[in-house]
Design a protein around this motif. Structure first.
Motif, PDB file in Angstrom:
ATOM      1  N   ASP A   1       0.808  -1.226   0.000  1.00  0.00           N
ATOM      2  CA  ASP A   1       0.000   0.000   0.000  1.00  0.00           C
ATOM      3  C   ASP A   1       0.837   1.270   0.000  1.00  0.00           C
ATOM      4  O   ASP A   1       0.504   2.254   0.676  1.00  0.00           O
ATOM      5  CB  ASP A   1      -0.939   0.010   1.213  1.00  0.00           C
ATOM      6  N   GLY A   2       1.939   1.271  -0.757  1.00  0.00           N
ATOM      7  CA  GLY A   2       2.783   2.443  -0.831  1.00  0.00           C
ATOM      8  C   GLY A   2       3.714   2.619   0.344  1.00  0.00           C
ATOM      9  O   GLY A   2       4.439   3.617   0.423  1.00  0.00           O
ATOM     10  N   VAL A   3       3.718   1.654   1.261  1.00  0.00           N
ATOM     11  CA  VAL A   3       4.564   1.725   2.457  1.00  0.00           C
ATOM     12  C   VAL A   3       5.711   0.734   2.320  1.00  0.00           C
ATOM     13  O   VAL A   3       5.489  -0.447   2.039  1.00  0.00           O
ATOM     14  CB  VAL A   3       3.758   1.392   3.727  1.00  0.00           C
ATOM     15  N   ARG A   4       6.931   1.197   2.521  1.00  0.00           N
ATOM     16  CA  ARG A   4       8.092   0.303   2.558  1.00  0.00           C
ATOM     17  C   ARG A   4       8.522   0.149   4.017  1.00  0.00           C
ATOM     18  O   ARG A   4       8.833   1.128   4.694  1.00  0.00           O
ATOM     19  CB  ARG A   4       9.245   0.826   1.724  1.00  0.00           C
ATOM     20  N   THR A   5       8.539  -1.083   4.487  1.00  0.00           N
ATOM     21  CA  THR A   5       8.953  -1.379   5.850  1.00  0.00           C
ATOM     22  C   THR A   5      10.346  -1.967   5.838  1.00  0.00           C
ATOM     23  O   THR A   5      10.607  -2.968   5.152  1.00  0.00           O
ATOM     24  CB  THR A   5       7.974  -2.360   6.510  1.00  0.00           C
ATOM     25  N   LEU A   6      11.235  -1.353   6.579  1.00  0.00           N
ATOM     26  CA  LEU A   6      12.613  -1.814   6.718  1.00  0.00           C
ATOM     27  C   LEU A   6      12.780  -2.346   8.136  1.00  0.00           C
ATOM     28  O   LEU A   6      12.590  -1.608   9.108  1.00  0.00           O
ATOM     29  CB  LEU A   6      13.591  -0.667   6.467  1.00  0.00           C
ATOM     30  N   THR A   7      13.131  -3.621   8.243  1.00  0.00           N
ATOM     31  CA  THR A   7      13.253  -4.267   9.538  1.00  0.00           C
ATOM     32  C   THR A   7      14.695  -4.677   9.787  1.00  0.00           C
ATOM     33  O   THR A   7      15.247  -5.509   9.055  1.00  0.00           O
ATOM     34  CB  THR A   7      12.347  -5.508   9.628  1.00  0.00           C
ATOM     35  N   LEU A   8      15.308  -4.092  10.795  1.00  0.00           N
ATOM     36  CA  LEU A   8      16.652  -4.499  11.204  1.00  0.00           C
ATOM     37  C   LEU A   8      16.560  -5.939  11.704  1.00  0.00           C
ATOM     38  O   LEU A   8      15.732  -6.249  12.564  1.00  0.00           O
ATOM     39  CB  LEU A   8      17.173  -3.582  12.306  1.00  0.00           C
ATOM     40  N   ASN A   9      17.401  -6.817  11.170  1.00  0.00           N
ATOM     41  CA  ASN A   9      17.181  -8.250  11.371  1.00  0.00           C
ATOM     42  C   ASN A   9      18.403  -8.966  11.948  1.00  0.00           C
ATOM     43  O   ASN A   9      18.959  -9.882  11.337  1.00  0.00           O
ATOM     44  CB  ASN A   9      16.751  -8.893  10.043  1.00  0.00           C
ATOM     45  N   ARG A  10      18.806  -8.531  13.136  1.00  0.00           N
ATOM     46  CA  ARG A  10      19.814  -9.258  13.901  1.00  0.00           C
ATOM     47  C   ARG A  10      19.262  -9.460  15.314  1.00  0.00           C
ATOM     48  O   ARG A  10      19.818  -8.969  16.306  1.00  0.00           O
ATOM     49  CB  ARG A  10      21.143  -8.494  13.960  1.00  0.00           C
ATOM     50  N   PRO A  11      18.138 -10.162  15.428  1.00  0.00           N
ATOM     51  CA  PRO A  11      17.433 -10.219  16.711  1.00  0.00           C
ATOM     52  C   PRO A  11      18.254 -10.796  17.853  1.00  0.00           C
ATOM     53  O   PRO A  11      18.100 -10.369  18.998  1.00  0.00           O
ATOM     54  CB  PRO A  11      16.207 -11.089  16.409  1.00  0.00           C
ATOM     55  N   LYS A  12      19.129 -11.771  17.581  1.00  0.00           N
ATOM     56  CA  LYS A  12      19.929 -12.363  18.652  1.00  0.00           C
ATOM     57  C   LYS A  12      20.933 -11.362  19.221  1.00  0.00           C
ATOM     58  O   LYS A  12      21.374 -11.522  20.362  1.00  0.00           O
ATOM     59  CB  LYS A  12      20.645 -13.609  18.139  1.00  0.00           C
ATOM     60  N   ALA A  13      21.280 -10.348  18.422  1.00  0.00           N
ATOM     61  CA  ALA A  13      22.207  -9.306  18.874  1.00  0.00           C
ATOM     62  C   ALA A  13      21.473  -7.993  19.111  1.00  0.00           C
ATOM     63  O   ALA A  13      22.072  -6.920  19.093  1.00  0.00           O
ATOM     64  CB  ALA A  13      23.309  -9.099  17.839  1.00  0.00           C
ATOM     65  N   TYR A  14      20.166  -8.074  19.363  1.00  0.00           N
ATOM     66  CA  TYR A  14      19.333  -6.901  19.617  1.00  0.00           C
ATOM     67  C   TYR A  14      19.442  -5.872  18.488  1.00  0.00           C
ATOM     68  O   TYR A  14      19.375  -4.676  18.711  1.00  0.00           O
ATOM     69  CB  TYR A  14      19.679  -6.265  20.964  1.00  0.00           C
ATOM     70  N   ASN A  15      19.629  -6.399  17.270  1.00  0.00           N
ATOM     71  CA  ASN A  15      19.711  -5.560  16.071  1.00  0.00           C
ATOM     72  C   ASN A  15      20.813  -4.506  16.167  1.00  0.00           C
ATOM     73  O   ASN A  15      20.683  -3.398  15.631  1.00  0.00           O
ATOM     74  CB  ASN A  15      18.354  -4.908  15.780  1.00  0.00           C
ATOM     75  N   SER A  16      21.887  -4.865  16.860  1.00  0.00           N
ATOM     76  CA  SER A  16      23.027  -3.955  16.933  1.00  0.00           C
ATOM     77  C   SER A  16      23.642  -3.790  15.551  1.00  0.00           C
ATOM     78  O   SER A  16      23.518  -4.653  14.679  1.00  0.00           O
ATOM     79  CB  SER A  16      24.061  -4.459  17.940  1.00  0.00           C
ATOM     80  N   LEU A  17      24.321  -2.682  15.371  1.00  0.00           N
ATOM     81  CA  LEU A  17      24.698  -2.219  14.035  1.00  0.00           C
ATOM     82  C   LEU A  17      26.124  -2.630  13.664  1.00  0.00           C
ATOM     83  O   LEU A  17      27.094  -2.067  14.158  1.00  0.00           O
ATOM     84  CB  LEU A  17      24.538  -0.702  13.961  1.00  0.00           C
ATOM     85  N   THR A  18      26.229  -3.592  12.792  1.00  0.00           N
ATOM     86  CA  THR A  18      27.508  -3.961  12.191  1.00  0.00           C
ATOM     87  C   THR A  18      27.731  -3.106  10.952  1.00  0.00           C
ATOM     88  O   THR A  18      26.822  -2.424  10.468  1.00  0.00           O
ATOM     89  CB  THR A  18      27.504  -5.435  11.785  1.00  0.00           C
TER      90      THR A  18
END
Length: 264
Positions: free
Chosen positions: A13-30
Motif C-alpha cells: 500500500d505504498g509503504v516500505r517497511t525496513l526491519t533491522l534483522n539481527r534479533p539475537k544481537a538486539y539488532n546492533s549495528l555492524t
C-alpha cells in the motif's frame, strides 16, 4: 518480502517497511547492517512508488546501537574502519532519514539505544510498544553523542531533558517517553506492527508532496528567523498551490467527496 542476512524489506500500500534483522544481537549495528540500511533508505527516497517508510526491528529490540563486539575487534586488529563509521555510516543514515521526501515512522518495538535511538529521533513519527525504552549511554563508554542525537533529541524534548538523558545515561521507558514528548503514541506490543502500518498507509494515501514541503519548512524554521520561516512557508505554498493534489483536494471539498491524492 525480500530477505537477506541483516535487513528485511517489505512493500504494501505504498509503504516500505525496513526491519533491522539481527534479533539475537538486539539488532546492533555492524558495518554490513549500516551499509544495507543506508542503501535501502536511499532506494526508498528515490522510489516514487514508496510514499511512506516504516523502520522497525526484529525480535525483542528496536536497535541496541553500535555492535561493540565488532567495534572492539576491529580496533584491536588495527583496522581504522570503526573510527570512520560516524562519517561513513551514521551521518549519512540520519541525513537520509531527515531529508527523506516522504514520511518516516519508527515503530519502536523494544529497547532503542545509542545510534538506534537516534534513528528513531530522526524519524518524523515515533510509535512505541509498551516494552520499549530509550537510552543514550555514550557517556558510559567515554564518548559523546553521534547519529544526529545532539540535534534531534533536544528538538523533541528540549535542551534540559536532552542534557539529563545524555549526561546521566538514564533509561526512559515508554510511559515517560510519551509524557515528555519523545514518542507520539504507545501501544501494546502485539498491536505495534499493525498500528504503524495503519498510520503509514494513511500517510501514503495522502498528499506526499505537501508532506515533503512540511518536513522541509519545519526543519528550516527550527533554526531560522521569523522572516526566513515566513519566506520558506510562502515558497512552499506557492509551489504546492500549483500541484495536482491541491487541485484535487479543492475539487473534492466542493464535491463533498474524499480526495484521491497521487503525489503530483
Amino acid at each position: 518480502m525480500t530477505t537477506d542476512d541483516v535487513l528485511l524489506t517489505a512493500d504494501a500500500d505504498g509503504v516500505r517497511t525496513l526491519t533491522l534483522n539481527r534479533p539475537k544481537a538486539y539488532n546492533s549495528l555492524t558495518v554490513e547492517l549500516k551499509e544495507r540500511l543506508l542503501a535501502a533508505l536511499r532506494e526508498a527516497a528515490a522510489d516514487d512508488a514508496v510514499r511512506a517508510v516504516v523502520l522497525t526491528g526484529a525480535g525483542k529490540a528496536f536497535c541496541a546501537g553500535q555492535d561493540l563486539k565488532e567495534h572492539v575487534g576491529l580496533l584491536q586488529a588495527g583496522d581504522p574502519a570503526p573510527l570512520r563509521t560516524v562519517a561513513d555510516h551514521y551521518n549519512p543514515i540520519v541525513k537520509t532519514i531527515v531529508d527523506m521526501p516522504k514520511p518516516v515512522i519508527s515503530a519502536v518495538n523494544g529497547p532503542a539505544a545509542g545510534a538506534g535511538a537516534a534513528f528513531a529521533y530522526a524519524s518524523d513519527l515515533r510509535i512505541a510498544a509498551e516494552s520499549s525504552n530509550f537510552l543514550m549511554a555514550f557517556a558510559n563508554v567515554g564518548l559523546g553523542p553521534d547519529s544526529g542525537a545532539a540535534w534531534t533529541l533536544q528538538r523533541l524534548i528540549g535542551y534540559g531533558r536532552a542534557a539529563e538523558l545524555m549526561l546521566l545515561a538514564r533509561t526512559v521507558d515508554a510511559e515517560e517517553a510519551l509524557r515528555i514528548g519523545l514518542v507520539g503514541e504507545v501501544v501494546a506490543d502485539a498491536e505495534l506492527a499493525e498500528r504503524a502500518q495503519a498510520v503509514a498507509a494513511r500517510l501514503a494515501a495522502g498528499p506526499t508532496m505537501a508532506y515533503s514541503k512540511i518536513k522541509g519548512v519545519l526543519t528550516l524554521a527550527a533554526e531560522s528567523t521569523l522572516d526566513e520561516a515566513l519566506a520558506a512557508e510562502e515558497e512552499a505554498q506557492g509551489a504546492l498551490g500549483r500541484t495536482a493534489d491541491h487541485t484535487e483536494a479543492v475539487e473534492a471539498f466542493v464535491a463533498k467527496r474524499k480526495p484521491n491524492f497521487t503525489g503530483a
